[in-house]
Scaffold this motif. Structure first.
Motif, short mmCIF file in Angstrom:
data_model
loop_
_atom_site.label_atom_id
_atom_site.label_comp_id
_atom_site.label_asym_id
_atom_site.label_seq_id
_atom_site.Cartn_x
_atom_site.Cartn_y
_atom_site.Cartn_z
N LYS A 94 0.54 -1.47 -0.19
CA LYS A 94 -0.09 -0.23 0.22
C LYS A 94 0.81 1.21 0.14
CE LYS A 94 -3.77 1.64 2.16
NZ LYS A 94 -4.98 1.92 0.66
N ARG A 116 -11.00 0.42 9.83
CA ARG A 116 -9.97 0.55 9.85
C ARG A 116 -9.50 -0.60 9.20
NH1 ARG A 116 -7.66 -2.87 14.54
NH2 ARG A 116 -9.66 -2.60 15.15
N GLU A 117 -9.93 -1.46 8.80
CA GLU A 117 -10.11 -2.88 7.19
C GLU A 117 -10.29 -2.72 6.71
OE1 GLU A 117 -12.25 -5.95 9.55
OE2 GLU A 117 -10.81 -6.80 10.71
N LYS A 171 0.22 -5.00 3.45
CA LYS A 171 -1.25 -4.75 4.24
C LYS A 171 -1.84 -5.67 3.58
CE LYS A 171 -5.63 -2.85 3.82
NZ LYS A 171 -6.53 -1.30 3.07
N ASP A 172 -2.23 -6.12 4.56
CA ASP A 172 -2.74 -8.14 4.93
C ASP A 172 -4.47 -7.16 4.38
OD1 ASP A 172 -4.38 -10.06 4.35
OD2 ASP A 172 -4.23 -10.49 6.57
N LYS A 189 4.21 0.36 2.74
CA LYS A 189 3.44 -0.42 3.84
C LYS A 189 2.94 -1.83 3.10
CE LYS A 189 1.16 1.00 7.31
NZ LYS A 189 0.54 1.73 7.99
N THR A 203 2.05 4.68 0.32
CA THR A 203 1.93 5.81 1.83
C THR A 203 2.42 6.85 1.59
OG1 THR A 203 3.20 4.75 3.37
CG2 THR A 203 1.00 3.86 3.74
#
Ligand code: SF4
Lengths: 229, 623
Positions: free
Chosen positions: A148, A186-187, A157-158, A155, A150
């Motif tokens: 991802k 958040r997900e 990310k799952d 970064k 940023t």
């Protein structure tokens, strides 16, 4: 007395290319042209009290989008819909408005999931069966790690926890992928992220050639955002 | 094409630049229009959509039942790359038609550093770049705007230039085009017919031989065209179409607000200012007319700010009346009034106080020069006292941030004038420290642009400072304008130099432009795209250097590359003004009632137009 209205609208056609900020501006201007008695925030820099459920990525159309709009004086919901619709550009359309009575939770706080449909041309070497088995294999993964971007680089990310459902089918020369993704929280997962992960190793397709539509936005328990009132 | 485009749009920055569909945009039926014109803006969407002139012409042309106008902007570099890779030609926003399918393509010339974008847009459209290579079915390529008063570097690329106010000329251009089309005339006949329209300059009918120094050695014009082309102006500004239903962009553009033009022209007579000449004389709109237009704008756009635009809005005679009316009517709807061009005096700050009840941004003033001596040279009628009064009342009224605009490299400038900028900035900051209630936020920003000599001004003969001189002056200021509360900004000297080359250049620069484009120059006004080394290479190919035109001094006897283009102000007057400048003698503004004889009123058979039917009696022949 709060004159709060929850509004369901479509953002399609050319309007899918305008950003979330552009949409806010366009809704404000449309409301002004419709001469709705907009309510404003206090302070040096007052802005109209308009809030949205979840921003739509640029390029994705939305068929079942939501915003809350506060007015200074009450108005019949159907009148509001009619007046606003005559003042919005092609591609934005109000489908329904309901007065929010009492203390309804904010849209942003309510929204938990979104459904998407992505369509592309089906290549000859993929059929409905292979599509379904690829999706199944993809969903069997414990985690789906993506890079991802940023501000400080990339970064990992799952996104797997944010994918609630994934399915697909094929009609004539078209191939469809349907997603139910967590949003807002958040997900939060974006449809494009899922497609990117899916085409890597599972379905040899070009992400850029998908046309994506958000088909619905839901509160917890798959209730609609009109659910509280 | 649609599908290709969709795919590209998914991958470019800000795709909304290319999709159209904005509120108030007009999509007419293609086949029902006898003449189809594209308005081409050689910069990105956000810049182009902030331009009032485009909205005016869009209205004028689309109001005609027999015509349509659509828009096209310069695609940003990412979009260009993708379009070229996909083989997509440049297309219009409204109907997404290739530009080459239009009858007329009109470029606006706002800024010299957008010239390479014009060539690039022609190339992306598949329209032959040079006028002489265009055939019968290629669009007619026209151009107008401020840089149209010295368009010589673009002469081979443009079929016809429009001098003066577009809404006056555009209908005549379309009428001529239609008549010629009906009679199935050749391209050359069409151009000849156009050359007969007042205000139209068809460069192919004019031939030049230049001296070594770039001035004109010999000049010939074909017998059927006027040897000197005069600009066209609107006679009665209350009686022209004004776009009260302008296109409202979705995306954040540079000027994202209603533009209510209060007047045309400015007669203050700053000697460096080209707009002051080319938009002369002053013509003010009536306050009632403005308030009526404001009402239409508010209802049709939904914007939350009205900007009172003109070259110097605090000079408009009806300004208090109009501001009062707008504030009364619209403050309850939270619609702000903006005054973009404030004079540096207490009166202007009073106006700003009136309109900025809600928001407090910074106030900007333009003293332009650091000493009274130099301000007299440039005829900037602002004294240090005016400025100090203005900033004092601004700080008192609660503003904590002031911007000051200066120009460096002005004719006759010395170190004392630069010192003057420094001490003015410090005095303003000091005043802020004494008065302002929010001392923590106190900020004085000094911006120094570089003087660019322009055609049709009293300084058209003057050379620009060399790059080294400009950079030294910038360094001088940078070292002194610093510390808490002070900020110094400056412009890249190389850009100003090329701007001056193009502004004062002749046709010999056309191949240089072409080469610069071929080397990849685009968006030269954007620092992230500007590449001076490419320009150097382009000049070198023809044995010249950047600055060759910028740094030259012309003499009053020289025939200048633009002398055949008449902005109405006489060359005699400009010469006199030039001499007065060097003597440090100011000239009055004719708005006060006394005409210093610039010559435009008698020459264009027009009068100044002030609120209440007032006018100034022009001197017929002063000289
Ligand atoms: S001719 Fe005289 S009155 Fe007319 S614009 Fe020039 S200076 Fe002003």
């Amino acid at each position: 007395m709060l004159n709060l209205y929850r509004i369901c609208y479509k953002k399609v056609g050319p309007m899918r290319y305008i950003s979330h900020l552009d949409l806010l501006r366009t809704m404000e201007r449309g409301s002004r042209r419709a001469r709705l008695p907009l309510a404003f925030t206090q302070g040096f820099n007052p802005h109209p009290r308009i809030s949205f459920a979840a921003p739509l990525p640029v390029g994705v159309q939305g068929e079942d989008e939501y915003m809350d709009l506060e007015l200074e004086s009450p108005m019949q919901a159907p009148v509001l819909v009619e007046r606003l619709n005559t003042c919005l550009p092609y591609g934005l359309e109000i489908l329904e408005a309901r007065e929010v009575k009492g203390a309804a939770p904010s849209l942003m706080g309510m929204v938990e999931q979104a459904t998407y449909a992505a369509v592309t041309i089906r290549p000859a070497d993929i059929n409905e069966k292979s599509l379904i088995s690829s999706i199944k294999a993809f969903m069997e993964q414990q985690e789906v790690i993506i890079d991802k971007k940023t501000k400080k680089g990339t970064k990992a990310k799952d996104i797997r926890p944010g994918i609630v459902k994934l399915s697909g089918d094929s009609k004539e020369d078209r191939l469809f992928i349907y997603m139910t993704l967590k949003t807002g929280s958040r997900e939060n997962v974006r449809p494009e992220e899922v497609l990117r992960a899916l085409v890597k190793g599972y379905l040899p397709l070009n992400v850029e050639e998908f046309r994506i539509t958000r088909t619905g936005l839901y509160a917890a328990g798959e209730r609609t955002l009109f659910a509280e009132f | 094409m649609e599908q290709l485009l969709e795919r590209i749009l998914a991958t470019v920055e800000k795709p909304s630049r290319y999709v159209g569909g904005e509120w108030n945009s007009i999509s007419k039926k293609w086949d029902q229009a006898e003449v189809k014109m594209a308005f081409a803006f050689p910069d990105v969407y956000e810049v182009g959509m902030s331009h009032l002139g485009m909205q005016i012409l869009y209205k004028v042309v689309n109001d005609r039942p027999d015509a349509l106008m659509e828009r096209v902007f310069a695609p940003w570099v990412d979009m260009e790359e993708k379009m070229r890779a996909a083989g997509l030609p440049l297309f219009s926003l409204e109907s997404r038609r290739p530009l080459a399918e239009f009858d007329v393509v009109g470029f606006t010339l706002q800024y010299e550093m957008s010239f390479t974008n014009i060539l690039n847009m022609l190339d992306m459209a598949g329209i032959p770049m040079r006028s002489s290579d265009r055939k019968g079915d290629n669009p007619l390529v026209i151009a107008g705007g401020p840089c149209g008063f010295n368009p010589e570097p673009l002469a081979p690329f443009i079929d016809a230039f429009v001098l003066g106010e577009g809404e006056e000329v555009i209908n005549a251009v379309l009428d001529v085009y239609l008549a010629q089309k009906q009679q199935q005339c050749s391209r050359r006949d069409t151009l000849s017919a156009l050359a007969g329209v007042e205000g139209i300059y068809v460069p192919a009918f004019y031939q030049f031989e230049y001296k070594q120094d770039g001035t004109v050695k010999e000049f010939k014009s074909d017998s059927h065209v006027p040897p000197v082309v005069k600009k066209r102006v609107v006679v009665d500004v209350n009686d022209v179409p004004f776009p009260t239903r302008p296109i409202v962009p979705h995306t954040d553009v540079v000027h994202d607000r209603m533009m209510l033009e209060v007047m045309r022209g400015c007669t203050r007579g700053c000697r460096f200012c080209q707009a002051g000449t080319i938009y002369r004389p002053v013509r003010e709109k009536d306050p009632e007319n403005l308030l009526a237009q404001a009402e239409e704008l508010v209802r049709s756009t939904g914007w939350d700010e009205i900007s009172l635009t003109s070259l110097s809005s605090s000079d408009y005679s009806g300004i208090s009346e109009v501001i009062g009316g707008l504030v009364d009517r619209y403050s309850s709807e939270r619609i702000n009034v903006a005054l973009p061009s404030l004079r540096a005096d207490a009166f202007s700050v009073e106006l700003a106080k009136e309109v900025q009840r809600v928001r407090r941004s910074s106030l900007t003033f333009a003293p332009e020069a650091g000493t009274q001596r130099l301000r007299d040279v440039i005829n900037k009628g602002v004294t240090e006292e005016n400025l100090m009064e203005a900033v004092t009342s601004a700080f008192k009224a609660g503003w904590s941030s002031v911007k000051l605009y200066f120009m460096i490299g002005l004719p006759s400038e010395t170190e004392a004038d630069l010192e003057g900028i420094v001490s003015l900035a410090r005095r303003v900051l000091e005043a802020g420290r004494n008065i302002s209630r929010s001392k923590g936020r106190l900020r004085v920003t000094v911006s120094a642009s570089s003087f660019v000599p322009k055609s049709h001004t009293p300084f058209q003969w003057e050379p620009q400072d060399s790059l080294i001189e400009l950079q030294e002056k910038q360094r001088f200021l940078k070292q002194r304008i610093k510390g808490k509360g002070l900020t110094f900004n400056w412009h890249e000297g190389q850009v100003s130099m090329l701007e001056a080359d193009l502004a004062r250049g002749n046709r010999d620069l056309a191949p240089v432009l072409e080469r610069a484009w071929a080397l990849g120059c685009r968006f030269d006004g954007w620092s992230e795209c500007f590449d001076f080394s490419k320009w150097e290479k382009a000049f070198e190919c023809f044995g010249i250097k950047p600055g060759d035109y910028a740094l030259r001094r012309y003499s009053h006897e020289d025939v200048l590359p633009w002398d055949h283009l008449d902005a109405g102000v006489s060359k005699k007057y400009l010469t006199l003004e030039h001499k007065r400048a060097l003597d440090g003698v100011p000239t009055v503004d004719c708005r006060g009632g006394k005409c210093p004889g610039c010559g435009i009123c008698p020459s264009l058979e027009i009068n100044t137009q002030l609120v209440g039917g007032k006018s100034v009696e022009p001197v017929q022949d002063l000289l």
